[in-house]
Design a protein around this motif. Structure first.
Motif, PDB file in Angstrom:
ATOM      1  N   GLY A  79       0.823  -1.205   0.000  1.00 32.04           N
ATOM      2  CA  GLY A  79       0.000   0.000   0.000  1.00 32.04           C
ATOM      3  C   GLY A  79       0.845   1.238   0.000  1.00 32.04           C
ATOM      4  O   GLY A  79       1.918   1.279  -0.578  1.00 32.04           O
ATOM      5  N   GLY A  80       0.366   2.259   0.696  1.00 31.62           N
ATOM      6  CA  GLY A  80       1.050   3.535   0.711  1.00 31.62           C
ATOM      7  C   GLY A  80       1.984   3.712   1.877  1.00 31.62           C
ATOM      8  O   GLY A  80       2.655   4.712   1.980  1.00 31.62           O
ATOM      9  N   GLY A  81       2.039   2.740   2.776  1.00 30.87           N
ATOM     10  CA  GLY A  81       2.898   2.881   3.944  1.00 30.87           C
ATOM     11  C   GLY A  81       2.197   3.632   5.051  1.00 30.87           C
ATOM     12  O   GLY A  81       1.202   4.310   4.852  1.00 30.87           O
ATOM     13  N   SER A  82       2.711   3.494   6.242  1.00 25.78           N
ATOM     14  CA  SER A  82       2.174   4.181   7.407  1.00 25.78           C
ATOM     15  C   SER A  82       2.421   5.685   7.265  1.00 25.78           C
ATOM     16  O   SER A  82       3.505   6.108   6.868  1.00 25.78           O
ATOM     17  CB  SER A  82       2.868   3.655   8.660  1.00 25.78           C
ATOM     18  OG  SER A  82       2.443   4.359   9.792  1.00 25.78           O
ATOM     19  N   ILE A  83       1.421   6.481   7.607  1.00 23.90           N
ATOM     20  CA  ILE A  83       1.549   7.934   7.476  1.00 23.90           C
ATOM     21  C   ILE A  83       2.449   8.470   8.586  1.00 23.90           C
ATOM     22  O   ILE A  83       2.135   8.359   9.761  1.00 23.90           O
ATOM     23  CB  ILE A  83       0.166   8.615   7.513  1.00 23.90           C
ATOM     24  CG1 ILE A  83      -0.718   8.084   6.377  1.00 23.90           C
ATOM     25  CG2 ILE A  83       0.324  10.120   7.418  1.00 23.90           C
ATOM     26  CD1 ILE A  83      -2.161   8.556   6.464  1.00 23.90           C
ATOM     27  N   ALA A  84       3.585   9.047   8.195  1.00 26.52           N
ATOM     28  CA  ALA A  84       4.559   9.606   9.135  1.00 26.52           C
ATOM     29  C   ALA A  84       4.310  11.081   9.397  1.00 26.52           C
ATOM     30  O   ALA A  84       4.703  11.602  10.437  1.00 26.52           O
ATOM     31  CB  ALA A  84       5.974   9.412   8.599  1.00 26.52           C
ATOM     32  N   GLY A  85       3.679  11.751   8.441  1.00 28.82           N
ATOM     33  CA  GLY A  85       3.432  13.182   8.569  1.00 28.82           C
ATOM     34  C   GLY A  85       2.786  13.711   7.312  1.00 28.82           C
ATOM     35  O   GLY A  85       2.367  12.939   6.436  1.00 28.82           O
ATOM     36  N   PHE A  86       2.738  15.026   7.211  1.00 26.92           N
ATOM     37  CA  PHE A  86       2.092  15.659   6.063  1.00 26.92           C
ATOM     38  C   PHE A  86       2.795  16.969   5.740  1.00 26.92           C
ATOM     39  O   PHE A  86       3.399  17.597   6.614  1.00 26.92           O
ATOM     40  CB  PHE A  86       0.601  15.901   6.333  1.00 26.92           C
ATOM     41  CG  PHE A  86       0.346  16.741   7.551  1.00 26.92           C
ATOM     42  CD1 PHE A  86       0.153  18.108   7.445  1.00 26.92           C
ATOM     43  CD2 PHE A  86       0.314  16.170   8.815  1.00 26.92           C
ATOM     44  CE1 PHE A  86      -0.075  18.893   8.574  1.00 26.92           C
ATOM     45  CE2 PHE A  86       0.083  16.940   9.947  1.00 26.92           C
ATOM     46  CZ  PHE A  86      -0.108  18.303   9.830  1.00 26.92           C
ATOM     47  N   VAL A  87       2.714  17.346   4.467  1.00 28.28           N
ATOM     48  CA  VAL A  87       3.231  18.632   3.998  1.00 28.28           C
ATOM     49  C   VAL A  87       2.172  19.189   3.052  1.00 28.28           C
ATOM     50  O   VAL A  87       1.803  18.527   2.078  1.00 28.28           O
ATOM     51  CB  VAL A  87       4.568  18.493   3.245  1.00 28.28           C
ATOM     52  CG1 VAL A  87       5.061  19.859   2.783  1.00 28.28           C
ATOM     53  CG2 VAL A  87       5.622  17.789   4.093  1.00 28.28           C
ATOM     54  N   ASN A  88       1.695  20.374   3.344  1.00 29.84           N
ATOM     55  CA  ASN A  88       0.705  21.016   2.489  1.00 29.84           C
ATOM     56  C   ASN A  88       1.296  22.268   1.864  1.00 29.84           C
ATOM     57  O   ASN A  88       2.037  23.001   2.518  1.00 29.84           O
ATOM     58  CB  ASN A  88      -0.544  21.398   3.284  1.00 29.84           C
ATOM     59  CG  ASN A  88      -1.227  20.193   3.892  1.00 29.84           C
ATOM     60  OD1 ASN A  88      -1.150  19.095   3.353  1.00 29.84           O
ATOM     61  ND2 ASN A  88      -1.890  20.394   5.013  1.00 29.84           N
ATOM     62  N   LEU A 102       4.195  26.658   2.635  1.00 24.85           N
ATOM     63  CA  LEU A 102       4.180  25.296   3.182  1.00 24.85           C
ATOM     64  C   LEU A 102       3.735  25.273   4.637  1.00 24.85           C
ATOM     65  O   LEU A 102       4.091  26.150   5.430  1.00 24.85           O
ATOM     66  CB  LEU A 102       5.579  24.684   3.120  1.00 24.85           C
ATOM     67  CG  LEU A 102       6.168  24.411   1.751  1.00 24.85           C
ATOM     68  CD1 LEU A 102       7.556  23.819   1.890  1.00 24.85           C
ATOM     69  CD2 LEU A 102       5.285  23.487   0.950  1.00 24.85           C
ATOM     70  N   GLY A 103       3.001  24.234   4.954  1.00 22.52           N
ATOM     71  CA  GLY A 103       2.693  23.893   6.332  1.00 22.52           C
ATOM     72  C   GLY A 103       2.951  22.402   6.476  1.00 22.52           C
ATOM     73  O   GLY A 103       2.752  21.646   5.524  1.00 22.52           O
ATOM     74  N   TYR A 104       3.426  21.965   7.642  1.00 27.90           N
ATOM     75  CA  TYR A 104       3.748  20.541   7.783  1.00 27.90           C
ATOM     76  C   TYR A 104       3.687  20.112   9.232  1.00 27.90           C
ATOM     77  O   TYR A 104       3.688  20.939  10.146  1.00 27.90           O
ATOM     78  CB  TYR A 104       5.124  20.218   7.208  1.00 27.90           C
ATOM     79  CG  TYR A 104       6.252  21.128   7.653  1.00 27.90           C
ATOM     80  CD1 TYR A 104       6.843  20.995   8.902  1.00 27.90           C
ATOM     81  CD2 TYR A 104       6.721  22.124   6.803  1.00 27.90           C
ATOM     82  CE1 TYR A 104       7.882  21.820   9.292  1.00 27.90           C
ATOM     83  CE2 TYR A 104       7.753  22.963   7.187  1.00 27.90           C
ATOM     84  CZ  TYR A 104       8.325  22.812   8.442  1.00 27.90           C
ATOM     85  OH  TYR A 104       9.339  23.639   8.830  1.00 27.90           O
ATOM     86  N   GLY A 105       3.631  18.815   9.401  1.00 23.18           N
ATOM     87  CA  GLY A 105       3.660  18.253  10.740  1.00 23.18           C
ATOM     88  C   GLY A 105       4.067  16.797  10.691  1.00 23.18           C
ATOM     89  O   GLY A 105       3.682  16.068   9.768  1.00 23.18           O
ATOM     90  N   ALA A 106       4.848  16.382  11.669  1.00 22.16           N
ATOM     91  CA  ALA A 106       5.216  14.966  11.839  1.00 22.16           C
ATOM     92  C   ALA A 106       4.249  14.354  12.842  1.00 22.16           C
ATOM     93  O   ALA A 106       3.672  15.057  13.672  1.00 22.16           O
ATOM     94  CB  ALA A 106       6.638  14.841  12.369  1.00 22.16           C
ATOM     95  N   PHE A 107       4.085  13.059  12.770  1.00 19.94           N
ATOM     96  CA  PHE A 107       3.325  12.356  13.800  1.00 19.94           C
ATOM     97  C   PHE A 107       4.303  11.766  14.802  1.00 19.94           C
ATOM     98  O   PHE A 107       5.457  11.474  14.472  1.00 19.94           O
ATOM     99  CB  PHE A 107       2.408  11.310  13.174  1.00 19.94           C
ATOM    100  CG  PHE A 107       1.296  11.937  12.374  1.00 19.94           C
ATOM    101  CD1 PHE A 107       0.497  12.929  12.925  1.00 19.94           C
ATOM    102  CD2 PHE A 107       1.056  11.559  11.067  1.00 19.94           C
ATOM    103  CE1 PHE A 107      -0.524  13.526  12.199  1.00 19.94           C
ATOM    104  CE2 PHE A 107       0.041  12.138  10.331  1.00 19.94           C
ATOM    105  CZ  PHE A 107      -0.762  13.129  10.899  1.00 19.94           C
ATOM    106  N   VAL A 108       3.845  11.605  16.031  1.00 21.85           N
ATOM    107  CA  VAL A 108       4.732  11.283  17.150  1.00 21.85           C
ATOM    108  C   VAL A 108       5.552  10.011  16.908  1.00 21.85           C
ATOM    109  O   VAL A 108       6.724   9.951  17.276  1.00 21.85           O
ATOM    110  CB  VAL A 108       3.946  11.239  18.486  1.00 21.85           C
ATOM    111  CG1 VAL A 108       3.026  10.036  18.577  1.00 21.85           C
ATOM    112  CG2 VAL A 108       4.891  11.324  19.666  1.00 21.85           C
ATOM    113  N   HIS A 109       4.982   9.006  16.252  1.00 20.61           N
ATOM    114  CA  HIS A 109       5.735   7.763  16.027  1.00 20.61           C
ATOM    115  C   HIS A 109       6.893   7.967  15.056  1.00 20.61           C
ATOM    116  O   HIS A 109       7.824   7.163  15.015  1.00 20.61           O
ATOM    117  CB  HIS A 109       4.809   6.644  15.519  1.00 20.61           C
ATOM    118  CG  HIS A 109       4.399   6.801  14.098  1.00 20.61           C
ATOM    119  ND1 HIS A 109       3.412   7.682  13.701  1.00 20.61           N
ATOM    120  CD2 HIS A 109       4.863   6.210  12.976  1.00 20.61           C
ATOM    121  CE1 HIS A 109       3.284   7.614  12.379  1.00 20.61           C
ATOM    122  NE2 HIS A 109       4.144   6.730  11.919  1.00 20.61           N
ATOM    123  N   ALA A 110       6.849   9.045  14.281  1.00 20.83           N
ATOM    124  CA  ALA A 110       7.875   9.301  13.273  1.00 20.83           C
ATOM    125  C   ALA A 110       8.814  10.443  13.656  1.00 20.83           C
ATOM    126  O   ALA A 110       9.843  10.640  13.004  1.00 20.83           O
ATOM    127  CB  ALA A 110       7.208   9.619  11.936  1.00 20.83           C
TER     128      ALA A 110
END
Length: 188
Positions: A79-88, A102-110
């Motif tokens: 699939g697409g892999g576990s979501i580590a974060g996002f960049v908009n 740009l706006g972005y954020g990591a998720f705690v597991h990453a």
């Protein structure tokens, strides 16, 4: 999708980037809830199905926005892999400006694993390549050391300071402006 086909728009050694889909809502909002302490007081991504649907709709349908999920490649090879974060990329302007914010954020597991640095680098190259943008800007609250370190690590340069620039968490917040242009990526 063939077994070797990728859902990613671009890939690095550990992550790939792809656009948001409505189907990502359950994982995305679960990651947001897990990461609440990491994100506060800097950002407030959607943490409910209804909020995610509205958020994703803007990123999917509004031509002045482009949303990218940073996904770990090893997490789910099929699939697409576990979501580590996002960049908009927001406020995309065409014509003579060819820019976006740009706006972005990591998720705690990453967080702290270098995944967002790789992902942000992929988004920057994608923005300057297929999207044909010329300039990207990141606006960061001065106390957000992790976000500033990420911007610096990805080649963004401090351009200035904007007092009371954005309304976040109940108040107008000061921001530093970091930017990068296509020439700085292709020349160095």
């Amino acid at each position: 999708m063939p077994h070797n086909a990728s859902r990613h728009l671009a890939e690095g050694p550990r992550v790939g980037i792809r656009h948001f889909t409505y189907e990502d809502g359950a994982e995305f909002t679960a990651r947001v809830r897990e990461s609440k302490d990491l994100h506060h007081p800097w950002l407030f991504p959607p943490d409910s199905p209804q909020a995610y649907e509205a958020y994703a709709t803007r990123l999917i349908e509004d031509p002045t926005k482009a949303g990218f999920l940073v996904c770990e490649k090893d997490a789910d090879p099929a699939g697409g892999g576990s979501i580590a974060g996002f960049v908009n990329i927001n406020n995309i302007v065409q014509g003579g400006f060819l820019s976006g914010a740009l706006g972005y954020g990591a998720f705690v597991h990453a967080a702290g694993r270098g995944l967002m640095r790789e992902g942000l680098g992929l988004v920057v190259r994608y923005a300057f390549g297929p999207m044909r943008l010329h300039r990207l800007e990141i606006n960061v609250q001065p106390g957000n050391a992790a976000s500033i370190a990420l911007a610096r690590a990805c080649g963004f340069h401090l351009e200035g300071f904007s007092p009371r620039m954005l309304y976040i968490d109940g108040a107008w917040r000061d921001h530093q402006r970091w930017a990068i242009t296509a020439e700085s990526v292709t020349s160095g």
